[in-house]
Structure formats: structure tokens, C-alpha cells
Design a protein around this motif. Sequence first.
Motif, mmCIF file in Angstrom:
data_model
loop_
_atom_site.group_PDB
_atom_site.id
_atom_site.type_symbol
_atom_site.label_atom_id
_atom_site.label_comp_id
_atom_site.label_asym_id
_atom_site.label_seq_id
_atom_site.Cartn_x
_atom_site.Cartn_y
_atom_site.Cartn_z
ATOM 1 N N ALA A 20 49.208 77.754 129.609
ATOM 2 C CA ALA A 20 50.531 78.355 129.774
ATOM 3 C C ALA A 20 50.838 79.313 128.625
ATOM 4 O O ALA A 20 51.377 80.401 128.839
ATOM 5 C CB ALA A 20 51.604 77.265 129.873
ATOM 6 N N ALA A 21 50.480 78.926 127.414
ATOM 7 C CA ALA A 21 50.711 79.809 126.257
ATOM 8 C C ALA A 21 49.826 81.047 126.355
ATOM 9 O O ALA A 21 50.304 82.177 126.200
ATOM 10 C CB ALA A 21 50.445 79.065 124.956
ATOM 11 N N TYR A 27 54.233 85.046 124.348
ATOM 12 C CA TYR A 27 53.189 84.578 123.430
ATOM 13 C C TYR A 27 52.255 85.734 123.065
ATOM 14 O O TYR A 27 51.916 85.942 121.897
ATOM 15 C CB TYR A 27 52.395 83.427 124.061
ATOM 16 N N LEU A 28 51.803 86.491 124.073
ATOM 17 C CA LEU A 28 50.870 87.589 123.823
ATOM 18 C C LEU A 28 51.483 88.634 122.891
ATOM 19 O O LEU A 28 50.822 89.112 121.962
ATOM 20 C CB LEU A 28 50.431 88.234 125.141
ATOM 21 N N ARG A 29 52.750 88.975 123.116
ATOM 22 C CA ARG A 29 53.423 89.939 122.228
ATOM 23 C C ARG A 29 53.517 89.389 120.804
ATOM 24 O O ARG A 29 53.275 90.109 119.838
ATOM 25 C CB ARG A 29 54.816 90.267 122.764
ATOM 26 N N ALA A 30 53.872 88.119 120.681
ATOM 27 C CA ALA A 30 53.986 87.512 119.349
ATOM 28 C C ALA A 30 52.618 87.440 118.664
ATOM 29 O O ALA A 30 52.508 87.704 117.460
ATOM 30 C CB ALA A 30 54.609 86.116 119.467
ATOM 31 N N ARG A 31 51.584 87.107 119.423
ATOM 32 C CA ARG A 31 50.230 87.053 118.857
ATOM 33 C C ARG A 31 49.797 88.432 118.377
ATOM 34 O O ARG A 31 49.238 88.589 117.289
ATOM 35 C CB ARG A 31 49.245 86.513 119.898
ATOM 36 N N PHE A 157 47.168 81.017 115.085
ATOM 37 C CA PHE A 157 48.468 81.445 115.602
ATOM 38 C C PHE A 157 48.859 80.619 116.819
ATOM 39 O O PHE A 157 49.996 80.158 116.933
ATOM 40 C CB PHE A 157 48.458 82.938 115.966
ATOM 41 N N THR A 158 47.918 80.405 117.740
ATOM 42 C CA THR A 158 48.195 79.656 118.964
ATOM 43 C C THR A 158 48.605 78.224 118.653
ATOM 44 O O THR A 158 49.569 77.707 119.234
ATOM 45 C CB THR A 158 46.963 79.677 119.895
ATOM 46 N N LEU A 162 52.284 76.767 119.646
ATOM 47 C CA LEU A 162 52.502 75.571 120.471
ATOM 48 C C LEU A 162 53.304 74.514 119.720
ATOM 49 O O LEU A 162 54.177 73.864 120.302
ATOM 50 C CB LEU A 162 51.159 74.999 120.939
ATOM 51 N N ARG A 163 53.041 74.345 118.440
ATOM 52 C CA ARG A 163 53.820 73.390 117.631
ATOM 53 C C ARG A 163 55.284 73.800 117.566
ATOM 54 O O ARG A 163 56.177 72.963 117.655
ATOM 55 C CB ARG A 163 53.257 73.284 116.229
ATOM 56 N N ASP A 164 55.521 75.097 117.427
ATOM 57 C CA ASP A 164 56.901 75.604 117.344
ATOM 58 C C ASP A 164 57.648 75.470 118.685
ATOM 59 O O ASP A 164 58.875 75.411 118.712
ATOM 60 C CB ASP A 164 56.925 77.061 116.907
ATOM 61 N N GLN A 165 56.915 75.435 119.793
ATOM 62 C CA GLN A 165 57.531 75.350 121.119
ATOM 63 C C GLN A 165 57.991 73.922 121.460
ATOM 64 O O GLN A 165 58.724 73.730 122.401
ATOM 65 C CB GLN A 165 56.558 75.844 122.194
ATOM 66 N N GLN A 166 57.516 72.958 120.681
ATOM 67 C CA GLN A 166 57.869 71.558 120.994
ATOM 68 C C GLN A 166 59.241 71.212 120.476
ATOM 69 O O GLN A 166 59.781 71.661 119.569
ATOM 70 C CB GLN A 166 56.834 70.606 120.432
#
Length: 166
Positions: A20-21, A27-31, A157-158, A162-166
Motif C-alpha cells: 500500500a505504501a 508516499y512516492l512524492r515524499a520519497r 525512508f519506507t 510506515l512507522r509514522d503512519q501508525q
Amino acid sequence: MATSTETSHEFPFPAPALLAALTDADYLRARLAAVGGAKAELVSHESADGESKAVLKQGVPADKLPSFVRSLVNGDLVIERTERWRAAGEGAVGTVVASVPGAPASINCSLQLRPSGAGAELLSALEVRVSLPFVGGKVEKAIVEQIGKLLDAENTFTLNWLRDQQ
């Protein structure tokens, strides 16, 4: 001749969350903003019926290139990259095709995302081909080394995303 390598990254998140990420436009823009280099942009993004396609541009400043590569290109490198993903069983499969417009190089990567314990594992099989007499192999090795660093940065980064999304 081509230069190949394989890498593996472990994530403490289930494969569907990782997929999903990896296929999310935000996510892609942030990466890209974090590790995409100069002139990075998400050119297009499509997602439907369990499949995703993203076209990205990434930049590598000339001063970050090995000297022998700088002698072969004028200025910064702009890399065009197409990522495709589709769900497969409990995980997903993907491909990345990248090129540098005007350069005799191709980069192909097959991806496999699969469950691993309580998390997921992302496997990458990379092939770089540079059609330059005498120095092609040397350029391929430099590209593989730089892509390895990029993949490490993207996976870090990924993980943080994912940690920040929790």
C-alpha cells in the motif's frame, strides 16, 4: 555484457501494508522529496484492479558522479524510472525500468514482496547494461553501487514512513 546484483530488505510490517505504501502517490512524492535528488518529480501515477504504475524522474548532481562518469555525460543526470506493482498471492511482484535519456544504459529490476515472519521481505534483482566500448563494465559497476545506496536510502525512508503512519 551486463552487471547484476540482488538485494533483500526486511520490514516489520505485513506485505499488504508495505505494498500500500509503495503504490501510494503521497508516499512516492515524499520519497522523492527525501531521496530523489535534484529535479525529482512524480510524473504520473495510476492504480486500478490490484495493479499500479508510477513514472518518476530523479536527479543525480554531476558533482556526486564518479569522475569517469562525469567525463561521459554533460551536467547532472536525470533518470526516468517506471515502477509497476501487482498483487500476487500473499505479496506482490513488481518491476522497475530506468533509463538516462541520451545515454547508452538500461536498468531493469524485478521485485518480489513476500511475507516473512510477522513482517515482509522485499527482494530486488537488478541488471544494469551500459553499451560503451572498453568502459561499459566500469560504468555498470558504478551504477550498481549507486543504485545499492539509493535502495538502502529508499528502504530506510519506507520503514520510517510506515512507522509514522501508525
